[in-house]
Design a protein around this motif. Structure first.
Motif, short mmCIF file in Angstrom:
data_model
loop_
_atom_site.label_atom_id
_atom_site.label_comp_id
_atom_site.label_asym_id
_atom_site.label_seq_id
_atom_site.Cartn_x
_atom_site.Cartn_y
_atom_site.Cartn_z
N GLN A 59 -10.08 -13.36 -2.22
CA GLN A 59 -9.17 -12.64 -1.91
C GLN A 59 -9.93 -11.54 -1.19
O GLN A 59 -9.18 -10.69 -0.31
CB GLN A 59 -7.75 -11.90 -3.04
CG GLN A 59 -7.69 -10.87 -2.78
CD GLN A 59 -6.08 -10.93 -1.46
OE1 GLN A 59 -6.10 -12.13 -1.48
NE2 GLN A 59 -5.92 -9.66 -0.97
N GLU A 60 -10.32 -10.64 -1.24
CA GLU A 60 -11.60 -9.66 -0.63
C GLU A 60 -12.91 -9.56 -0.91
O GLU A 60 -12.98 -10.28 -2.16
CB GLU A 60 -10.46 -8.57 -1.44
CG GLU A 60 -11.59 -6.84 -1.38
CD GLU A 60 -10.58 -6.11 -1.30
OE1 GLU A 60 -11.29 -4.34 -0.88
OE2 GLU A 60 -10.02 -5.48 -2.43
N TYR A 61 -13.42 -9.40 0.23
CA TYR A 61 -15.02 -9.91 0.26
C TYR A 61 -15.31 -7.91 0.90
O TYR A 61 -14.42 -7.16 0.91
CB TYR A 61 -14.98 -10.49 1.41
CG TYR A 61 -15.51 -11.81 1.40
CD1 TYR A 61 -16.62 -12.19 0.91
CD2 TYR A 61 -14.29 -12.62 1.88
CE1 TYR A 61 -16.85 -13.65 0.76
CE2 TYR A 61 -14.31 -13.76 1.41
CZ TYR A 61 -15.36 -14.79 0.70
OH TYR A 61 -15.88 -15.62 0.30
N VAL A 62 -16.44 -7.84 0.40
CA VAL A 62 -16.98 -6.37 -0.01
C VAL A 62 -18.78 -6.95 1.18
O VAL A 62 -19.50 -7.66 0.06
CB VAL A 62 -17.32 -5.40 -0.41
CG1 VAL A 62 -18.11 -4.50 -0.17
CG2 VAL A 62 -16.39 -4.87 -1.52
N GLY A 63 -18.48 -7.02 2.23
CA GLY A 63 -19.32 -7.91 2.82
C GLY A 63 -19.43 -8.66 2.74
O GLY A 63 -18.49 -9.42 3.25
N PHE A 64 -20.69 -9.46 2.15
CA PHE A 64 -20.38 -11.19 1.96
C PHE A 64 -19.84 -11.25 0.42
O PHE A 64 -19.98 -12.05 0.21
CB PHE A 64 -21.91 -11.29 1.97
CG PHE A 64 -21.98 -11.70 3.77
CD1 PHE A 64 -21.30 -12.70 5.09
CD2 PHE A 64 -22.50 -10.69 4.27
CE1 PHE A 64 -20.72 -13.02 6.20
CE2 PHE A 64 -22.56 -10.78 5.59
CZ PHE A 64 -22.34 -11.66 6.84
N ASP A 65 -19.99 -10.21 -0.20
CA ASP A 65 -19.52 -10.81 -1.99
C ASP A 65 -17.98 -10.59 -2.49
O ASP A 65 -17.84 -9.30 -1.30
CB ASP A 65 -20.57 -9.67 -2.39
CG ASP A 65 -21.78 -9.10 -1.94
OD1 ASP A 65 -21.94 -10.41 -2.69
OD2 ASP A 65 -22.46 -8.06 -2.10
N VAL A 117 -8.83 -10.07 2.30
CA VAL A 117 -9.09 -8.77 3.08
C VAL A 117 -10.30 -9.07 2.99
O VAL A 117 -11.85 -9.83 2.67
CB VAL A 117 -9.30 -7.99 1.82
CG1 VAL A 117 -9.81 -6.61 1.92
CG2 VAL A 117 -6.98 -7.50 1.08
N ASN A 118 -10.68 -8.21 4.62
CA ASN A 118 -12.55 -8.46 5.33
C ASN A 118 -12.76 -10.12 5.02
O ASN A 118 -13.75 -9.71 4.05
CB ASN A 118 -13.19 -7.19 3.50
CG ASN A 118 -12.28 -6.26 4.80
OD1 ASN A 118 -12.33 -5.78 5.81
ND2 ASN A 118 -12.46 -5.27 3.57
N PRO A 119 -11.99 -11.52 5.70
CA PRO A 119 -12.30 -12.13 5.28
C PRO A 119 -14.10 -12.48 5.57
O PRO A 119 -14.44 -11.23 6.82
CB PRO A 119 -11.55 -13.56 5.60
CG PRO A 119 -10.79 -12.98 6.45
CD PRO A 119 -11.25 -11.10 5.79
N VAL A 120 -14.74 -12.94 5.25
CA VAL A 120 -16.47 -13.23 6.11
C VAL A 120 -16.25 -14.16 6.75
O VAL A 120 -15.03 -14.97 7.44
CB VAL A 120 -17.16 -14.35 4.92
CG1 VAL A 120 -17.82 -13.50 3.72
CG2 VAL A 120 -17.00 -15.68 4.28
N PRO A 121 -16.99 -14.56 7.96
CA PRO A 121 -16.56 -15.30 9.48
C PRO A 121 -16.42 -16.18 9.18
O PRO A 121 -15.26 -16.64 9.92
CB PRO A 121 -17.85 -15.19 10.24
CG PRO A 121 -18.52 -13.52 9.81
CD PRO A 121 -18.14 -13.86 7.74
N TRP A 122 -16.46 -17.03 8.43
CA TRP A 122 -15.83 -18.60 7.70
C TRP A 122 -14.76 -18.34 7.30
O TRP A 122 -13.94 -20.04 7.29
CB TRP A 122 -16.87 -19.41 7.81
CG TRP A 122 -17.61 -19.15 6.55
CD1 TRP A 122 -17.46 -19.33 5.05
CD2 TRP A 122 -19.14 -17.84 5.83
NE1 TRP A 122 -18.20 -19.28 4.10
CE2 TRP A 122 -18.64 -17.78 5.21
CE3 TRP A 122 -19.45 -17.14 7.21
CZ2 TRP A 122 -19.79 -17.22 4.19
CZ3 TRP A 122 -20.40 -16.48 6.85
CH2 TRP A 122 -20.85 -16.32 5.10
#
Length: 298
Positions: free
Chosen positions: A232-238, A205-210
């Motif tokens: 599994q899930e990012y909020v921003g880069f966290d 969910v919401n993976p970082v670009p890389w």
């Protein structure tokens, strides 16, 4: 994981291994998942019972975590991603085996320790110290280095490690020395929530670009970025949630592989010692520490 699985297989023991780990981080979750995949090469039915200790080095918490897994969940061995030798000492006291971490615990505990991955970071430190002495800029780099550069090694094997395990480990270790990391390539890897991790669709969910592209093209191998963070899930880069493979139990709740949940005949209904450990550093006045936690002195 290979050594532990072969030990269990050769002796026909219950297919349960305990694991005490420090914090739920990309580093530690990656280690647990790799350990499970190693066992699956021998027997995919072996399960992992996991406790988070929320410390890297605390002999009191490490002893308690290992003893709970052995007493309440009947595991046949203890693996760890914490730094003291205490989990291996406890396993030996219970007549069980283990796999150490960070240092050579076969040497410091005894033959019950099947082997230990040993960190060898002297060369890494020397590299960066020399860069500093030469006035070179220090890159903001997340190091992801392994056996091919000597960043870790395996200790000697216990006499309890079957010959089949030694041969299999030697073959896999040679692949790593040659830079061929195929650990996270097993087809149809599912996590303990039932999600397919290396199918055509990225389940994050919401993976970082890389990590948008989760597979190495043309393979079932997860990319280095995905393996590094195991998120599994990012909020921003966290990363707010890591994922664990199917058969790794960090909760007593029902799951796809344990639809009835996990109970113990030695625990009351609702009592569970998987997942995060909750125990104070010091018991309140008038109480003492037992396997169930702090209880009144009688």
């Amino acid at each position: 994981g290979i050594a532990m699985a072969w030990y269990i297989k050769k002796l026909g023991l219950p297919k349960k291994v305990g694991y005490v780990s420090a914090f739920p981080l990309g580093e530690t979750v990656r280690h647990i998942n790799a350990f499970k995949l190693g066992m699956e090469m021998v027997d995919p039915e072996i399960e992992v019972y996991l406790t988070w200790l929320f410390t890297w080095h605390d002999a009191r918490r490490e002893r308690l975590g290992a003893a709970r897994l052995l007493t309440f969940y009947g595991v046949e061995g203890i693996a760890q991603h914490t730094d003291s030798r205490e989990p291996q000492v406890v396993a030996q006291e219970y007549g069980k085996v283990g796999v150490g971490y960070n240092t050579d615990m076969l040497l410091t505990v005894g033959d019950s320790v099947l082997t230990s991955p040993v960190i060898v970071w002297g060369g890494e430190y020397a590299h960066f110290v020399q860069k500093a002495l030469d006035g070179e800029p220090m890159d903001n780099t997340n190091l992801w280095r392994g056996a091919e550069v000597g960043a870790w090694r395996l200790s000697d094997f216990s006499s309890k490690v079957p010959a089949e395990a030694k041969l299999m480990i030697a073959a896999e270790y040679e692949k790593l020395l040659q830079g061929h990391d195929e650990i996270f390539c097993k087809p149809n890897m599912r996590d303990n929530k039932g999600r397919l991790r290396n199918g055509p669709t990225n389940p994050a969910v919401n993976p970082v670009p890389w990590e948008q592209d989760h597979l190495v093209p043309g393979t079932t191998c997860l990319t280095g970025g995905v393996v590094n963070q195991v998120c599994q899930e990012y909020v921003g880069f966290d990363c707010v949630e890591q994922w664990l493979l199917e058969g790794i139990h960090d909760s007593c709740d029902p799951s796809p592989s344990k639809p009835e949940g996990i109970t113990s005949p030695n625990l009351t209904s609702g009592e569970c010692f998987l997942g995060g450990m909750e125990v104070p550093d010091v018991c309140p006045t008038g109480e003492h520490l037992t396997l169930r936690g702090c209880v009144p002195v009688r």
